[in-house]
Scaffold this motif. Structure first.
Motif, PDB file in Angstrom:
ATOM      1  N   THR A 199       0.819  -1.213   0.000  1.00 18.25           N
ATOM      2  CA  THR A 199       0.000   0.000   0.000  1.00 18.25           C
ATOM      3  C   THR A 199       0.853   1.262   0.000  1.00 18.25           C
ATOM      4  O   THR A 199       0.653   2.173  -0.810  1.00 18.25           O
ATOM      5  CB  THR A 199      -0.949   0.005   1.208  1.00 18.25           C
ATOM      6  OG1 THR A 199      -1.787  -1.156   1.150  1.00 18.25           O
ATOM      7  CG2 THR A 199      -1.824   1.256   1.208  1.00 18.25           C
ATOM      8  N   GLU A 243       2.144   1.129  -4.203  1.00 15.89           N
ATOM      9  CA  GLU A 243       1.050   1.958  -4.710  1.00 15.89           C
ATOM     10  C   GLU A 243       1.220   3.429  -4.323  1.00 15.89           C
ATOM     11  O   GLU A 243       1.040   4.322  -5.143  1.00 15.89           O
ATOM     12  CB  GLU A 243      -0.290   1.422  -4.195  1.00 15.89           C
ATOM     13  CG  GLU A 243      -0.601   0.008  -4.682  1.00 15.89           C
ATOM     14  CD  GLU A 243      -1.857  -0.565  -4.050  1.00 15.89           C
ATOM     15  OE1 GLU A 243      -2.618   0.215  -3.423  1.00 15.89           O
ATOM     16  OE2 GLU A 243      -2.078  -1.777  -4.170  1.00 15.89           O
ATOM     17  N   LYS A 256       3.816   1.397 -13.023  1.00 14.93           N
ATOM     18  CA  LYS A 256       2.871   0.292 -12.811  1.00 14.93           C
ATOM     19  C   LYS A 256       3.554  -1.065 -12.694  1.00 14.93           C
ATOM     20  O   LYS A 256       3.020  -1.980 -12.088  1.00 14.93           O
ATOM     21  CB  LYS A 256       1.854   0.255 -13.950  1.00 14.93           C
ATOM     22  CG  LYS A 256       1.085   1.557 -14.157  1.00 14.93           C
ATOM     23  CD  LYS A 256       0.138   1.441 -15.342  1.00 14.93           C
ATOM     24  CE  LYS A 256      -0.550   2.762 -15.645  1.00 14.93           C
ATOM     25  NZ  LYS A 256       0.398   3.778 -16.152  1.00 14.93           N
ATOM     26  N   GLY A 305       3.177   3.823  -7.744  1.00  9.45           N
ATOM     27  CA  GLY A 305       1.929   3.943  -8.484  1.00  9.45           C
ATOM     28  C   GLY A 305       1.467   5.384  -8.590  1.00  9.45           C
ATOM     29  O   GLY A 305       0.942   5.816  -9.622  1.00  9.45           O
TER      30      GLY A 305
END
Length: 401
Positions: free
Chosen positions: A359, A363, A372, A367
């Motif tokens: 997380t 990401e 990606k 991200g």
């Protein structure tokens, strides 16, 4: 007339070879089963027994070429091609080489297959089998889906047919035809990836891994982190990749946010510190980013966290769109996170730390900046890992790309 008796499969091979010679010398118009019998010095019923009629002979000729072509593809692509660029090169070389080996008659035979619906359907089935082989070869790098994916395969096979015919006829030199086909494939795949940004692209389909930046964040030169970084760098160099090492401790990188960093965030582009400009230039040169670090308190070390804080700046790593959305701004290159952890996998998962890393780092950092293709590999129980366990971990990494 004395006819040499051959086994049926050997006779078929002989008849196909004679038929190819007829097409090469006189064109497909001269190819009849009666003339084939005459040229092969066999009785007329023999070609009919093998092929049935002229359409059957044309299909057998093209099937023989298609079978050899597919066998060459599978043999060539079975090699650990490692990168999309190499896979494109291998496919292009195999296609051109098959056409040259088959000779200039392949093009006229293919053209003759458009003479009836049955012949055209047969040829389309052969081409579809070739396209499926190519789709499988590309699948580790880019997934071709839907009508757009079919259009990509159609475009590539069409270009391959035209260029291989020119090479087979001697119009184009082999290396020129191969370079042109590789260029067409790269261009088509780049366009496909740009039009469909949310497709599963296992690596950046539009960039070869020519330059890699390896970032380390450990204060001890002979640490396990530095050992892993050195081994990874060596592996990439073997594959022809240029390596740049950012040893944040050795270089004295300052992880603490400064007044200049905050002025930059608040809209003063002239405030960009020199050390941050240097790091950003490193990132811009890289076709791959590799971060090697120990896990501290279930996250990255403070030094690396400070690198994220200071280097990944607004309007460089990300930006605010007109509608207020945050948009990633970095070139989407592969990112590999290679970490060493003191706990085992059970300990990471039990308390949700694996999810936390996913997380907040994968990401929440990469991200957020538009990257990606990010993969995390952890060497668990690193403090007590034996040399054999470290080697096994490196082997599991396999192709770091």
């Amino acid at each position: 007339m004395v006819v040499k008796r051959l086994r049926k499969e050997d006779r078929r091979v002989q008849l196909l070879e004679v038929a190819r010679g007829i097409v090469r010398q006189q064109g497909t118009e001269a190819l009849t089963l009666g003339y084939l019998a005459e040229r092969a010095n066999v009785t007329k019923p023999i070609p009919y027994d093998h092929f049935g009629d002229r359409e059957g002979l044309l299909m057998a000729l093209y099937q023989d070429y298609s079978d050899r072509q597919l066998a060459k593809f599978r043999e060539t692509l079975a090699v650990d091609s490692k990168t999309l660029e190499k896979t494109i090169r291998f496919f292009s070389a195999a296609y051109i080489d098959c056409a040259i080996a088959a000779g200039p008659e392949t093009g006229p035979i293919a053209a003759a297959l458009s003479g009836s619906r049955a012949l055209q359907t047969f040829r389309e089935a052969c081409v579809a089998e070739c396209a499926d082989c190519l789709r499988t070869a590309l699948s580790p790098f880019i997934v071709l889906k839907g009508v757009q994916g079919e259009a990509v395969l159609t475009a590539i096979i069409g270009a391959a047919e035209a260029l291989s015919t020119s090479a087979g006829n001697g119009v184009l030199a082999r290396n020129v035809a191969e370079d042109m086909l590789s260029g067409v494939m790269t261009g088509v795949l780049e366009t496909y990836a740009s039009l469909l940004p949310h497709l599963e692209v296992a690596m950046s389909a539009t960039h070869a891994i020519k330059n890699a930046l390896i970032v380390t964040a450990h204060p001890i030169d002979n640490s396990l982190s530095h050992t892993l970084a050195a081994r990874i760098a060596g592996k990439l160099r073997e594959e022809g990749t240029q390596i740049e090492i950012a040893d944040l401790h050795a270089e004295g990188f300052n992880p603490a946010m400064t007044r200049a960093d905050l002025d930059l965030y608040h809209g003063d582009p002239s405030a960009l510190p020199d050390d941050i400009l240097r790091e950003q230039k490193r990132v811009e040169r890289a076709d791959m980013l590799v971060f090697v670090f120990p896990v501290y308190w279930w996250s990255v070390p403070a030094l690396l966290k400070g690198w994220f804080d200071r280097v990944l700046t607004l309007n460089w790593a990300y930006k605010v769109a007109d509608d207020g959305r945050i948009v990633g701004n970095l070139r989407d290159v592969p990112v590999r996170l290679i970490a060493t952890g003191g706990s085992d996998l059970t300990g990471f998962d039990k308390h949700g730390y694996s999810t936390a890393i996913q997380t907040q780092i994968i990401e929440g950092v990469f991200g957020f900046c538009g990257l990606k293709n990010v993969k995390l590999e952890i060497l668990y129980q690193a403090d007590t890992a034996t040399p054999e366990q470290v080697e096994e971990f490196l082997q599991r990494l396999g192709d770091i790309q």
